[in-house]
Design a protein around this motif. Structure first.
Motif, PDB file in Angstrom:
ATOM      1  N   LYS A  59      -5.214 -12.129  -8.956  1.00  0.00           N
ATOM      2  CA  LYS A  59      -4.241 -11.153  -8.452  1.00  0.00           C
ATOM      3  C   LYS A  59      -4.586  -9.754  -8.947  1.00  0.00           C
ATOM      4  O   LYS A  59      -4.558  -8.795  -8.176  1.00  0.00           O
ATOM      5  CB  LYS A  59      -2.822 -11.516  -8.905  1.00  0.00           C
ATOM      6  CG  LYS A  59      -2.250 -12.771  -8.290  1.00  0.00           C
ATOM      7  CD  LYS A  59      -1.762 -12.543  -6.907  1.00  0.00           C
ATOM      8  CE  LYS A  59      -0.269 -12.468  -6.864  1.00  0.00           C
ATOM      9  NZ  LYS A  59       0.225 -12.398  -5.476  1.00  0.00           N
ATOM     10  N   GLY A  62      -7.848  -8.510  -7.345  1.00  0.00           N
ATOM     11  CA  GLY A  62      -7.577  -8.091  -5.970  1.00  0.00           C
ATOM     12  C   GLY A  62      -6.927  -6.717  -5.913  1.00  0.00           C
ATOM     13  O   GLY A  62      -7.279  -5.885  -5.076  1.00  0.00           O
ATOM     14  N   LEU A  63      -6.009  -6.472  -6.816  1.00  0.00           N
ATOM     15  CA  LEU A  63      -5.355  -5.170  -6.884  1.00  0.00           C
ATOM     16  C   LEU A  63      -6.365  -4.082  -7.255  1.00  0.00           C
ATOM     17  O   LEU A  63      -6.378  -2.995  -6.659  1.00  0.00           O
ATOM     18  CB  LEU A  63      -4.221  -5.219  -7.910  1.00  0.00           C
ATOM     19  CG  LEU A  63      -3.313  -4.017  -8.020  1.00  0.00           C
ATOM     20  CD1 LEU A  63      -2.507  -3.834  -6.751  1.00  0.00           C
ATOM     21  CD2 LEU A  63      -2.386  -4.184  -9.209  1.00  0.00           C
ATOM     22  N   MET A  65      -9.758  -4.248  -6.955  1.00  0.00           N
ATOM     23  CA  MET A  65     -10.820  -4.114  -5.945  1.00  0.00           C
ATOM     24  C   MET A  65     -10.370  -3.255  -4.762  1.00  0.00           C
ATOM     25  O   MET A  65     -11.160  -2.508  -4.198  1.00  0.00           O
ATOM     26  CB  MET A  65     -11.272  -5.486  -5.446  1.00  0.00           C
ATOM     27  CG  MET A  65     -11.951  -6.335  -6.495  1.00  0.00           C
ATOM     28  SD  MET A  65     -13.529  -5.695  -7.014  1.00  0.00           S
ATOM     29  CE  MET A  65     -14.516  -6.023  -5.587  1.00  0.00           C
ATOM     30  N   ASP A  66      -9.120  -3.391  -4.384  1.00  0.00           N
ATOM     31  CA  ASP A  66      -8.592  -2.592  -3.279  1.00  0.00           C
ATOM     32  C   ASP A  66      -8.087  -1.230  -3.750  1.00  0.00           C
ATOM     33  O   ASP A  66      -7.681  -0.403  -2.928  1.00  0.00           O
ATOM     34  CB  ASP A  66      -7.460  -3.338  -2.575  1.00  0.00           C
ATOM     35  CG  ASP A  66      -7.942  -4.588  -1.867  1.00  0.00           C
ATOM     36  OD1 ASP A  66      -9.139  -4.643  -1.520  1.00  0.00           O
ATOM     37  OD2 ASP A  66      -7.127  -5.510  -1.670  1.00  0.00           O
ATOM     38  N   ASN A  67      -8.064  -1.032  -5.063  1.00  0.00           N
ATOM     39  CA  ASN A  67      -7.608   0.213  -5.677  1.00  0.00           C
ATOM     40  C   ASN A  67      -6.205   0.600  -5.195  1.00  0.00           C
ATOM     41  O   ASN A  67      -5.957   1.727  -4.777  1.00  0.00           O
ATOM     42  CB  ASN A  67      -8.612   1.346  -5.426  1.00  0.00           C
ATOM     43  CG  ASN A  67      -8.401   2.491  -6.396  1.00  0.00           C
ATOM     44  OD1 ASN A  67      -7.838   2.317  -7.481  1.00  0.00           O
ATOM     45  ND2 ASN A  67      -8.848   3.671  -6.010  1.00  0.00           N
ATOM     46  N   HIS A  68      -5.314  -0.376  -5.250  1.00  0.00           N
ATOM     47  CA  HIS A  68      -3.935  -0.169  -4.810  1.00  0.00           C
ATOM     48  C   HIS A  68      -2.971  -0.022  -5.982  1.00  0.00           C
ATOM     49  O   HIS A  68      -1.820  -0.433  -5.892  1.00  0.00           O
ATOM     50  CB  HIS A  68      -3.488  -1.319  -3.918  1.00  0.00           C
ATOM     51  CG  HIS A  68      -4.110  -1.286  -2.565  1.00  0.00           C
ATOM     52  ND1 HIS A  68      -4.117  -2.357  -1.724  1.00  0.00           N
ATOM     53  CD2 HIS A  68      -4.752  -0.307  -1.881  1.00  0.00           C
ATOM     54  CE1 HIS A  68      -4.730  -2.060  -0.598  1.00  0.00           C
ATOM     55  NE2 HIS A  68      -5.134  -0.811  -0.678  1.00  0.00           N
ATOM     56  N   TRP A  69      -3.431   0.560  -7.061  1.00  0.00           N
ATOM     57  CA  TRP A  69      -2.584   0.734  -8.235  1.00  0.00           C
ATOM     58  C   TRP A  69      -1.358   1.588  -7.924  1.00  0.00           C
ATOM     59  O   TRP A  69      -0.300   1.400  -8.523  1.00  0.00           O
ATOM     60  CB  TRP A  69      -3.377   1.357  -9.385  1.00  0.00           C
ATOM     61  CG  TRP A  69      -4.512   0.503  -9.831  1.00  0.00           C
ATOM     62  CD1 TRP A  69      -5.836   0.698  -9.560  1.00  0.00           C
ATOM     63  CD2 TRP A  69      -4.441  -0.706 -10.601  1.00  0.00           C
ATOM     64  NE1 TRP A  69      -6.592  -0.311 -10.113  1.00  0.00           N
ATOM     65  CE2 TRP A  69      -5.757  -1.189 -10.764  1.00  0.00           C
ATOM     66  CE3 TRP A  69      -3.399  -1.441 -11.165  1.00  0.00           C
ATOM     67  CZ2 TRP A  69      -6.055  -2.338 -11.465  1.00  0.00           C
ATOM     68  CZ3 TRP A  69      -3.697  -2.585 -11.867  1.00  0.00           C
ATOM     69  CH2 TRP A  69      -5.009  -3.028 -12.010  1.00  0.00           C
ATOM     70  N   TYR A  71       0.538   1.491  -5.463  1.00  0.00           N
ATOM     71  CA  TYR A  71       1.628   0.695  -4.890  1.00  0.00           C
ATOM     72  C   TYR A  71       2.574   0.161  -5.953  1.00  0.00           C
ATOM     73  O   TYR A  71       3.721  -0.169  -5.662  1.00  0.00           O
ATOM     74  CB  TYR A  71       1.083  -0.479  -4.074  1.00  0.00           C
ATOM     75  CG  TYR A  71       0.450  -0.094  -2.759  1.00  0.00           C
ATOM     76  CD1 TYR A  71       0.830   1.052  -2.070  1.00  0.00           C
ATOM     77  CD2 TYR A  71      -0.524  -0.886  -2.193  1.00  0.00           C
ATOM     78  CE1 TYR A  71       0.245   1.389  -0.864  1.00  0.00           C
ATOM     79  CE2 TYR A  71      -1.109  -0.561  -0.987  1.00  0.00           C
ATOM     80  CZ  TYR A  71      -0.716   0.578  -0.331  1.00  0.00           C
ATOM     81  OH  TYR A  71      -1.290   0.912   0.866  1.00  0.00           O
TER      82      TYR A  71
END
Length: 182
Positions: A59, A62-63, A65-69, A71
């Motif tokens: 998890k 994945g966060l 790798m997508d650089n969605h910090w 969010y």
């Protein structure tokens, strides 16, 4: 993620169901059945702890790798953190400590906690996150009859298990077959 979470969900459900069965049907269980009962729960707790740690790592990877910090600063991000910390990290820790300390009570607390977390996760993915951009009036939510049918199916399963367990030699060797070779 669903496949990996289903592994620790299954282990947790077996611990949870086994605890309930042992409490309500212990009078039907023989010594051979009870001999490995606690060791099985400890082994399942160890496995669930390792798998949950891997799930948590995936998890977070994945966060990252997508650089969605970013969010995580939103309402959905707070809910994600609540779900991951409250229903993955903490039960994982309880399983690990319960296994290390041979604390069956802690493992028995972690099992339904984990099952509840899996239910919450599936609810989040299936109802909250799916089509989250739609107006709330257009989002899917199960109807009353769908909920009743689901509860009915679960109830029938529990009643069937209870009937079989009390009327068939599930938790003990039938007296006619005690001396039979295995």
């Amino acid at each position: 993620m669903f496949f990996l979470s289903s592994m620790f969900a299954g282990l947790s459900m077996v611990i949870f169901e086994g605890t309930l069965s042992h409490r309500s049907l212990h009078h039907l269980m023989d010594e051979e059945y009870n001999a490995g009962y606690e060791d099985l729960h400890f082994a399942f707790a160890k496995g669930a702890s390792w798998i949950m740690a891997g799930y948590l790592a995936m998890k977070l990877i994945g966060l990252a790798m997508d650089n969605h910090w970013s969010y995580l600063a939103t309402g959905y991000g707070a809910w994600w953190l609540f779900e991951v910390v409250g229903f993955v990290l903490l039960p994982c820790y309880c399983y690990a400590v319960g296994y290390r300390d041979r604390n069956l009570a802690l493992i028995r607390v972690a099992a339904p906690w984990t099952v509840l977390g899996i239910i919450l996760n599936r609810f989040d993915v299936g109802l909250v996150a799916f089509n989250w951009r739609l107006p709330s009036a257009d989002r899917y939510f199960p109807s009353f009859s769908e909920i009743v049918i689901s509860l009915f199916v679960v109830t029938v399963g529990v009643l069937a298990f209870r009937f079989i367990a009390t009327h068939m030699p599930i938790f003990y060797v039938h007296p006619h077959y005690k001396d039979a070779s295995h």
